[in-house]
Design a protein around this motif. Sequence first.
Motif, PDB file in Angstrom:
ATOM      1  N   GLN A 106      -9.593   3.188   2.252  1.00 33.49           N
ATOM      2  CA  GLN A 106      -9.725   1.904   1.568  1.00 33.49           C
ATOM      3  C   GLN A 106      -8.255   1.733   0.960  1.00 33.49           C
ATOM      4  O   GLN A 106      -7.639   2.443   0.491  1.00 33.49           O
ATOM      5  N   ARG A 155      -5.537   0.561  -1.824  1.00 35.01           N
ATOM      6  CA  ARG A 155      -5.493   1.125  -3.214  1.00 35.01           C
ATOM      7  C   ARG A 155      -5.030  -0.259  -4.071  1.00 35.01           C
ATOM      8  O   ARG A 155      -4.623  -1.228  -3.639  1.00 35.01           O
ATOM      9  N   GLU A 169     -20.371   6.395   1.153  1.00 30.34           N
ATOM     10  CA  GLU A 169     -19.018   6.547   1.205  1.00 30.34           C
ATOM     11  C   GLU A 169     -18.684   7.964   1.287  1.00 30.34           C
ATOM     12  O   GLU A 169     -18.861   8.991   0.480  1.00 30.34           O
ATOM     13  N   ARG A 188      -5.589   0.983   5.248  1.00 33.10           N
ATOM     14  CA  ARG A 188      -5.510   0.587   4.143  1.00 33.10           C
ATOM     15  C   ARG A 188      -4.742  -0.772   3.995  1.00 33.10           C
ATOM     16  O   ARG A 188      -5.273  -1.625   3.300  1.00 33.10           O
ATOM     17  N   ASP A 222     -13.869   7.823   4.467  1.00 32.20           N
ATOM     18  CA  ASP A 222     -14.129   6.196   4.079  1.00 32.20           C
ATOM     19  C   ASP A 222     -13.216   5.886   2.728  1.00 32.20           C
ATOM     20  O   ASP A 222     -12.457   4.877   2.888  1.00 32.20           O
ATOM     21  N   LEU A 223     -13.367   6.640   1.729  1.00 34.26           N
ATOM     22  CA  LEU A 223     -12.548   6.544   0.494  1.00 34.26           C
ATOM     23  C   LEU A 223     -10.822   6.614   0.893  1.00 34.26           C
ATOM     24  O   LEU A 223     -10.327   5.658   0.295  1.00 34.26           O
ATOM     25  N   LYS A 225     -10.309  -0.385  10.744  1.00 36.44           N
ATOM     26  CA  LYS A 225     -10.708   0.761  10.395  1.00 36.44           C
ATOM     27  C   LYS A 225     -11.348   1.426  11.847  1.00 36.44           C
ATOM     28  O   LYS A 225     -11.124   2.614  11.975  1.00 36.44           O
ATOM     29  N   GLN A 277       0.813  -1.229  -0.025  1.00 37.95           N
ATOM     30  CA  GLN A 277       0.213   0.268  -0.008  1.00 37.95           C
ATOM     31  C   GLN A 277       0.841   1.278  -0.022  1.00 37.95           C
ATOM     32  O   GLN A 277       0.523   2.252  -0.637  1.00 37.95           O
TER      33      GLN A 277
END
Length: 638
Positions: A636, A638, A628, A365, A632-633, A371, A260
């Motif tokens: 996440q 990748r 979202e 991530r 949140d994005l 989270k 990540q």
Amino acid sequence: MLRRAAFAVLLASSVATVALAENSKPQPTPIENTIPVAVDKPYPGTLTLDVDATDTMRGIYVVKETIPVSGSGEMVLLYPKWVPGGHTPRNEIDKVVDLHITAAGKSVAWKRDPVEVYAFHLDVPKGAKSIEVSFKYVTSTKGDQGRMMVTRNLLSLEPIGTSFYPAGYFVRQIPIRMTVKYPEGWTASSALNAKVTGSTYTYEPTNYEILLDSPMLAGRYYKKWPLSDRVNLNVYADTQKELDSATPAMIDAHKRLVDQAVKTFGAQHYDHYEFLLSISNELGGIGLEHHRSSEDGTRMGYFSEWEANAGARNLLPHEYTHSWDGKFRRGADLWTPDYLYPMRNSLLWVYEGQTQFWGYVLQARSGLVSKQDTLDGYAAIMANLDNTPGRNWRPMIDTTNDPIISNRRPKGWTSNQRSEDYYNEGLLIWMEVDSILRQQSKGSKSIDDFARAFFGINDGDWGEVTYTFDDVVATLDKIQPGYDWRGLLTKRLYGVGEPAPLGGFERNGYKLVYTDVQPSIGKQAERARKYSDFYYSLGVNVAADGGLSSVRWQSPAFDAGLTIGDTIVGVNGLAYSDDRLKAAVTEAKGTKTPIILLVKAGEEVRSVSIDYHDGLRYPHLVKTGTGESGLDLLLQPR
């Protein structure tokens, strides 16, 4: 009558003469700087550094160093003063003992500079081809002497503490070769490759800058896990059992961390990278970045108590991020040609602040930390800074001076004195930048674009590329034109009297609230640090023995006269326990009945009444919308 008058005139004249006389007024002795300024030219010859690290019973490193010379006359040797990553002139020169210098077997006198105590003057005798420097480095044998670096099973060896270098040269221009003898049967890891003969490691020739950026970790119990074709996790522990507790799923999370990070930054600034992770209750904990490695030290349980140690797993994402942010990209005023030239910390809100930002993002991530635990960690940061009265007088930018001002000594009133807030407030600022990028671009841009533009250049380059405040602004202007990035950052850095900048989280779909339910990660912190958290209720943290480890300025406890060093011995007529204090705070909620504490301060015991009625309060983040959000994005994979 006349004689008496004459005597009076004479006395008055004498007093006036005394009054007019001046006291002695010396002038300062001039300070003569005789230390050569570093220049960017090759040093004539290769230094050799030999360290015997086998005395683990007493924690003493025996050092012999040979420094070639090209002629006779005055020479200045320097002991590294400014510590890269420490942001302060705090290298432990007091641990150097038995310092002797010779040339061709004959003693050479040395004299410490009277102003710059990290500099040593000597005269090289005629005909000498080199000088030999020998000394012992006495590591801490007790925690109050500094970080513990040697135990019966582990040792941390930092060349910055076990070497001298000649003044007058950029350290990258000084060639050096290091050899270390470790205890029999031990293994050692470093970013430097080595030829191993028995227990002796002969490291590849390099320059002094890279050597000091390449510490060694060694121990009896060791295991190595490749995380990618260029990154390794080297783990040393107090016991073999701790290493054997690592499951494939745990190691896979570390592999995802590397994956990540590389995807986020778009480049790698090392030929290979070594995590040097110690898991020990005896070796001192540490988190110190290097370009091709990091020193990461945590307490026992990292693997064996995985579920109870989520907070400890932020360490590796943070230090790994520094390979890009802090080591490769470095503030122009922080980069120095040697370790005597002063480092200036004005851009630590990028160096440490954005690293803090990415450490939390990458832990989520990669799944190294869940989270939810990441959100709870954010909430703790936000609440702490939003309850910092020191914001009313001290701008955040001034906290970048804290490593030099306070040298990381404990503080009594951190919430008003402030500390190194550029870490966590830097995180808040960069979250705000992310939220504005998303808003201004209607979702097409984010801070990931900044990461790739700013850190993702020159793949494979592990030199340094410096930057200024203007460079940061220019990069943001290029990613999202039309917004006043300079004005935003200037306000956040230099403003006072404003609440903590929580707007980035709010714009990204989450807000800070308080409830009487303590998050899991908060309970873990209590167990690890052996305290109870009443910081956002009474305004104190209480150690297991009832001692106050922190008191929040302008809190109910502060208003009642409590301070660090006080000890709570009783709660509402009963002996202190954390459960009794929690119960008392809960029972007082919504009433008018004060909480009565029996408090010991020195030899005095007194009764303290705290008029607090809002119950237990712990910070949380709650989502403010549906679908979202920006946060949140951001979290996440990748």
